[in-house]
Motif scaffolding. Structure first.
Motif, short mmCIF file in Angstrom:
data_model
loop_
_atom_site.label_atom_id
_atom_site.label_comp_id
_atom_site.label_asym_id
_atom_site.label_seq_id
_atom_site.Cartn_x
_atom_site.Cartn_y
_atom_site.Cartn_z
N GLU A 60 -0.96 -10.97 -6.34
CA GLU A 60 -1.94 -10.85 -5.27
C GLU A 60 -1.38 -10.19 -4.01
O GLU A 60 -2.05 -10.13 -2.98
N TYR A 63 -0.40 -6.97 -3.47
CA TYR A 63 -0.96 -5.64 -3.19
C TYR A 63 -2.18 -5.43 -4.09
O TYR A 63 -2.05 -4.94 -5.21
N LEU A 64 -3.33 -5.82 -3.58
CA LEU A 64 -4.53 -5.77 -4.41
C LEU A 64 -4.97 -4.33 -4.63
O LEU A 64 -4.98 -3.52 -3.70
N HIS A 87 -7.75 -2.93 -4.98
CA HIS A 87 -8.89 -2.40 -4.22
C HIS A 87 -8.51 -2.05 -2.78
O HIS A 87 -9.28 -1.38 -2.08
N ILE A 88 -7.36 -2.52 -2.34
CA ILE A 88 -6.88 -2.14 -1.00
C ILE A 88 -5.95 -0.94 -1.11
O ILE A 88 -6.10 0.05 -0.40
#
Lengths: 419, 419
Positions: free
Chosen positions: B325, B327-328, B330-331
């Motif tokens: 979690e 470095y997601l 979608h970011i």
């Protein structure tokens, strides 16, 4: 107490029975039938009751297995009451002047009995919106933050006690995860929970999601939040978690507490002061242009850090021969090296605080949970102007924070934006 | 098993009874009376026995409630066997090729039954002293470090699992405290435990204790060691914790394991390679000037980091949509930002590794526990020359580490010192 041997939400009637069956509460309130009960919580995340007896008043707070955060309720362990009570007691022992006393805690019932903060105590955020000045605010917050953070860090505690406490607060993981999502993740991606003043800030929100350098910075801050057990932090130290009068400052609601980076607490408070500052133009009217009040906020902002710095260093010097094992006196044994380590430590903490503070500002403008400072500005265009100034300042601060040397540099930068 | 229901140190006789009473061992070894038992441990910290049956061989390791570290014994919880076994199993599941299999663990008895690393496996440090080359060493160590560190970090695990595991390994605090003392504290102060090649290095040891900038740097590294739960690290990954043949590399003895900074493992291995390098002049003789071998050590040094870097990035890319979690996707949703975060992460990890590596070098020259690389140089003056070169290089590296961009820069710096 046979009727209270498993969790159930209390109502006004069962609460009276609970109090009568609980010596630590009944002895305080008296066993009279003359108890007045008033529900004051937001109802669907925690029940908060004020119990008034002829002798005294008490607050009873009961956590429910969900939390209000995204408009409607979100399942959330009621075990958070345990971490809240544990932190209130720990921080209270370290700084009794600024943490309400806990009289009673019932883990099964997720129920805390604590000091009633009598009028004229109000939530600081509401005071800042109303334009009220609190002459002791900076002094008190600096006292609270310096004592709670210093004494729970390795500057004061042994590794043995530190690791024991870190392990215990790892249990508050659900609340940590909530912070990770709403502070460090959602504002930087498309999320159904995000909202902002639309359409005014549509492009601004999109720019946040497309700013690679900003996303790099927030990733580093998130990693520090997740990995670095520096001190027992409050975890949610915005201006809504502080109650004030002219001469009292009380920090409440540490349900997000865990061992994390100190800068997350300091930044939360400082960042919310900046939000309050940028919201003032939205509250200005013909009677009060808020110009003087804005100067006061900036004064408090600067004084809070400077007093924190001074108090923290004083505690460190006073306890250099104490149990803390981070900087052993036989190693750091001359004035030059002592100065060197303290300067270095405080510089890093300053930059951490500015980083976390800016993250807390950004999420309040383009994330799920907004602040009343802006929300109470009815005119959407005016609100958006205030929010955009705050957002742009926060973005700059997150990226450039390592270039700031003193809090006065930050104040100057705020004043430049606000010309 | 009624005779083994409380802790007692086993001897060769009771060990046979223990094996017969323990299905996971007896089924492996067979119930024959034809067991040969050989004690190979250092005796006064752990018992290590090789059990040879007609079918197979097994190692039995039992922790005793003290540890050899300061010449004589030092009380130390035998619970360390639990953390060693847990880590062997976790790291073994992530990298079975380079971690010996655990067949049996008995917490009450602090006893681990594990794979016997058959000849010609020897301790890597002894191979480096003998001048032996291991063509797969860099590849294997890079594989071990990248897999164990990546998969136990927030790049791969959820916060929930991470905090659970962090809390568990907080229990290994006594071993962490030992590291804090012998790596980060004692070398920088007057301590009865410190020793060095005297009188040759008397001034050098004093210079370490009086170097304010060095002490500032080591304080920052110590704080990171104590506070930063980045991954499940081995905790003692020097060249004495690795057994090798020409085609096998096995990492043993993770009793110091806990959630700490990745750079502590990488630095331990790289730093001990540098010690091996600087010790070579002490092992040179007319038959072998060790010049070629020194080049080989530097090659392995550089390749280990570069292969680690490559493998770690590959794992990260392969698992970018995995449970981690930090470095997601979608970011971090475009190639530029992905490159930016990875470059940034690996640069910081590189500098952490150089810092911890230099701390590990310094403590082996002026602290309590020395390395056979130097200790086996009989001529004190010659040994001191080698040690001084290593010490001065380590001091420079700790202070200047942030200026190094690539491992090749470090190799060049070593070569310059060694002219």
């Amino acid at each position: 107490m046979s009727t209270f041997d498993e969790f159930r939400p209390l109502d006004e009637k069962s609460l009276v029975e609970y109090i009568k069956a609980t010596p630590s509460l009944s002895s305080l309130l008296g066993v009279s039938d003359d108890l007045q009960i008033k529900e004051v919580g937001d109802g669907n995340l925690n029940f908060v009751y004020i119990i008034v007896s002829p002798y005294t008043s008490v607050v009873i707070k009961q956590a429910l297995p969900y939390i209000r955060c995204i408009g409607e309720s979100w399942p959330m362990t009621k075990e958070r009451a345990y971490f809240e009570a544990t932190t209130l007691k720990k921080h209270g022992s370290l700084c009794p002047a600024h943490v309400p006393e806990v009289y009673h805690f019932d883990r099964m019932m997720s129920l805390i009995g604590m000091r009633y903060l009598e009028p004229p105590h109000i939530i600081l955020r509401k005071g800042l919106i109303a334009g009220a000045e609190y002459p002791l605010l900076a002094e008190h917050m600096a006292e609270y933050m310096s004592r709670t953070l210093f004494y729970t860090s390795l500057l004061y505690t042994t590794t043995t006690e530190h690791k024991r406490a870190v392990a215990e607060f790892c249990g508050n993981v659900e609340l940590c995860r909530l912070t990770e999502q709403v502070v460090f993740s959602d504002p930087y991606r498309v999320s159904e929970y995000n909202r902002w003043t639309s359409p005014h800030l549509d492009h601004d929100a999109e720019a946040v999601r497309e700013d690679n350098v900003l996303k790099l910075e927030v990733a580093q801050l998130k990693s520090m939040f997740c990995e670095r057990a520096q001190a027992l932090i409050h975890g949610d130290l915005h201006t809504g978690s502080v109650m004030v009068t002219q001469d009292s400052t009380q920090v409440i609601d540490p349900e997000f507490a865990f061992y994390g980076p100190m800068g997350f607490d300091i930044g939360a408070f400082l960042g919310n002061l900046i939000l309050a500052f940028f919201a003032q133009d939205g509250h200005a009217n013909q009677e009060n242009d808020r110009k003087t009040y804005k100067k006061w906020i900036l004064k408090i902002f600067g004084e809070t850090w400077n007093l924190f710095h001074k108090k923290f260093i004083t505690l460190w010097n006073e306890n250099k021969d104490g149990p803390g094992e981070a900087y052993l006196p036989h190693i750091y044994n001359n004035p030059d090296v002592w100065q060197l380590i303290q300067t270095n430590y405080m510089r890093d903490l300053f930059h951490d605080s500015l980083g976390f503070g800016s993250a807390k500002m950004i999420r309040r403008i383009v994330g799920v949970a907004h602040v009343e400072d802006f929300e109470s500005i009815a005119d959407a265009a005016k609100r958006a102007d205030c929010e955009r100034k705050a957002l742009n300042f926060a973005k700059m601060l997150m990226k450039e924070r390592r270039k700031f040397v003193s809090i006065e540099d930050v104040v100057s930068a705020i004043e430049q934006v606000d010309l």
